[in-house]
Design a protein around this motif. Structure first.
Motif, short mmCIF file in Angstrom:
data_model
loop_
_atom_site.label_atom_id
_atom_site.label_comp_id
_atom_site.label_asym_id
_atom_site.label_seq_id
_atom_site.Cartn_x
_atom_site.Cartn_y
_atom_site.Cartn_z
N GLN A 108 0.89 -1.17 0.04
CA GLN A 108 0.09 0.08 0.07
C GLN A 108 0.82 1.07 0.02
OE1 GLN A 108 -2.63 -0.51 3.57
NE2 GLN A 108 -4.11 -1.76 2.48
N SER A 109 0.56 2.18 -0.77
CA SER A 109 1.04 3.60 -0.73
C SER A 109 -0.19 4.64 -0.36
CB SER A 109 1.49 4.06 -1.96
OG SER A 109 0.51 4.02 -3.02
N PRO A 110 -0.06 5.81 -0.16
CA PRO A 110 -1.05 6.68 0.36
C PRO A 110 -1.96 6.93 -0.73
CG PRO A 110 1.21 7.73 0.67
CD PRO A 110 1.53 6.55 0.04
N ASN A 111 -1.55 6.44 -1.90
CA ASN A 111 -2.71 6.76 -3.04
C ASN A 111 -3.32 5.48 -3.85
OD1 ASN A 111 -2.44 9.54 -2.79
ND2 ASN A 111 -0.39 9.44 -4.20
N SER A 112 -2.50 4.19 -3.31
CA SER A 112 -3.12 2.99 -4.09
C SER A 112 -2.64 1.94 -3.05
CB SER A 112 -2.39 2.84 -5.23
OG SER A 112 -1.02 2.67 -5.03
N SER A 113 -3.47 0.79 -3.39
CA SER A 113 -2.97 -0.65 -2.78
C SER A 113 -2.97 -1.79 -4.05
CB SER A 113 -4.55 -0.89 -1.83
OG SER A 113 -4.17 -2.35 -1.27
N GLN A 114 -1.92 -2.47 -3.80
CA GLN A 114 -1.81 -3.65 -4.66
C GLN A 114 -1.64 -4.98 -4.01
OE1 GLN A 114 1.46 -2.96 -7.30
NE2 GLN A 114 1.10 -4.77 -8.51
N ALA A 115 -2.55 -5.96 -4.75
CA ALA A 115 -2.36 -7.16 -4.08
C ALA A 115 -1.36 -7.93 -4.99
CB ALA A 115 -3.85 -7.86 -4.48
N ILE A 116 -0.40 -8.59 -4.14
CA ILE A 116 0.70 -9.31 -4.71
C ILE A 116 0.37 -10.82 -4.93
CG2 ILE A 116 3.00 -9.55 -4.72
CD1 ILE A 116 2.45 -6.81 -5.03
N GLN A 117 0.57 -11.29 -5.92
CA GLN A 117 0.03 -12.76 -6.11
C GLN A 117 1.23 -13.86 -5.88
OE1 GLN A 117 -3.29 -13.36 -6.77
NE2 GLN A 117 -3.64 -11.05 -6.62
N ILE A 118 0.90 -14.63 -5.19
CA ILE A 118 1.78 -15.98 -4.92
C ILE A 118 2.08 -16.65 -6.24
CG2 ILE A 118 -0.01 -17.41 -4.17
CD1 ILE A 118 2.20 -18.41 -2.13
N GLY A 119 3.19 -16.82 -6.53
CA GLY A 119 3.69 -17.43 -7.86
C GLY A 119 4.17 -16.75 -8.88
N PRO A 120 3.27 -15.90 -9.53
CA PRO A 120 3.93 -15.07 -10.37
C PRO A 120 4.83 -13.79 -9.87
CG PRO A 120 1.57 -15.47 -10.72
CD PRO A 120 2.07 -15.81 -9.47
N ASP A 121 4.28 -13.13 -8.77
CA ASP A 121 4.73 -12.07 -8.32
C ASP A 121 5.81 -12.18 -7.02
OD1 ASP A 121 3.36 -10.32 -9.92
OD2 ASP A 121 1.83 -10.36 -8.26
N TYR A 122 5.72 -13.46 -6.09
CA TYR A 122 6.48 -13.77 -5.19
C TYR A 122 6.12 -15.21 -4.47
CZ TYR A 122 2.76 -14.11 -1.44
OH TYR A 122 1.81 -14.34 -0.62
N LEU A 123 7.37 -15.68 -3.78
CA LEU A 123 7.17 -17.03 -3.35
C LEU A 123 7.74 -16.80 -1.87
CD1 LEU A 123 8.39 -19.27 -6.13
CD2 LEU A 123 6.18 -19.27 -5.09
N PRO A 124 7.12 -17.45 -0.85
CA PRO A 124 7.70 -17.54 0.53
C PRO A 124 9.00 -18.20 0.77
CG PRO A 124 5.87 -18.76 0.63
CD PRO A 124 5.92 -17.98 -0.75
N ILE A 125 9.80 -17.96 1.52
CA ILE A 125 11.18 -18.98 1.80
C ILE A 125 10.32 -20.06 2.58
CG2 ILE A 125 13.14 -18.89 3.09
CD1 ILE A 125 13.76 -16.01 2.68
N LEU A 126 10.97 -21.15 2.15
CA LEU A 126 10.21 -22.35 2.52
C LEU A 126 10.27 -22.93 3.98
CD1 LEU A 126 10.65 -24.48 -0.66
CD2 LEU A 126 8.74 -23.32 0.03
#
Length: 230
Positions: free
Chosen positions: A112-130
């Motif tokens: 989130q920023s003061p002007n927007s909010s963005q959902a980050i998708q697991i897989g295409p955008d990020y993966l957790p450290i296992l």
């Protein structure tokens, strides 16, 4: 690498025990060794690393299928499994821990920023450290470059930055201007020492020679933390 080590181990063990075997056993082993070649090893490794076994994740059906494949190959070579009153031929079972990414409910990650909010998708955008713990953190993000704090060599990317109870964001690898070794575990330790609540790591524009040789890309990468600590 596991299939290579396994095959090489079989060759080494049976070669070392060859003089103590009977003539019939030695003949069978010699025949088996004639079928082991670079081409066969590469074919087996390609099969085991192919899409059919889907990565052979521990505990999955594909993991068991790959084990049966190896057992069949050993039997095809004419090798005999050690006797076991309780286990199938070539098999040994043991309990292990496996890490899975939960899908119900799926992990949530929002920026989130003061002007927007963005959902980050697991897989295409990020993966957790296992081996990272399950957490629910809401905190400001603070970018700290490559996350290096090495005052001995005059390189401190945390200088003048307050990261206490914040989520630090650092790039993987290291810049060309830093000539000293640095590991992911070092960066996590430094973030913890500076009081960070959590960390995010991104693949940066510079890859190490090792990463380049492995053909790594800038796509999200799932890997294990080297510290074993939360």
């Amino acid at each position: 690498m596991k299939p290579w080590l396994g095959c090489c181990g079989v060759v080494l063990i049976f070669s070392l025990t060859l003089p103590a075997q009977s003539g019939e056993e030695s003949s069978g082993l010699a025949s088996a060794l004639q079928h082991i070649s670079t081409a066969h090893l590469l074919a087996d490794v390609s099969r085991l690393s192919g899409s059919a076994f889907r990565g052979r994740l521990t505990g999955t059906a594909e993991d068991l299928q790959s084990a049966h494949f190896v057992a069949t190959r050993l039997s095809t070579l004419g090798l005999q499994p050690p006797p076991s009153p309780s286990e199938p031929a070539w098999m040994m079972t043991t309990g292990v821990q496996a890490t899975r990414i939960a899908d119900n409910p799926p992990p949530e990650f929002q920026m989130q920023s003061p002007n927007s909010s963005q959902a980050i998708q697991i897989g295409p955008d990020y993966l957790p450290i296992l081996d990272s713990p399950s957490i629910n953190v809401t905190a400001p993000l603070v970018f700290v470059g490559y996350g290096i704090s090495d005052t001995t060599h005059g390189f401190n990317e945390y200088a003048g930055i307050d990261v206490h109870n914040r989520i630090v964001v650092f790039l993987r690898g290291k810049p060309e201007s830093y000539a000293h070794p640095i590991t992911h575990a070092d960066k996590v330790r430094v973030a913890r020492q500076h009081g960070a609540a959590a960390f995010l790591t991104f693949t940066g524009p510079v890859m190490s020679p090792y990463e380049a040789r492995r053909g790594m890309s800038h796509a999200p990468l799932a890997f294990y933390n080297q510290t074993g600590q939360e």
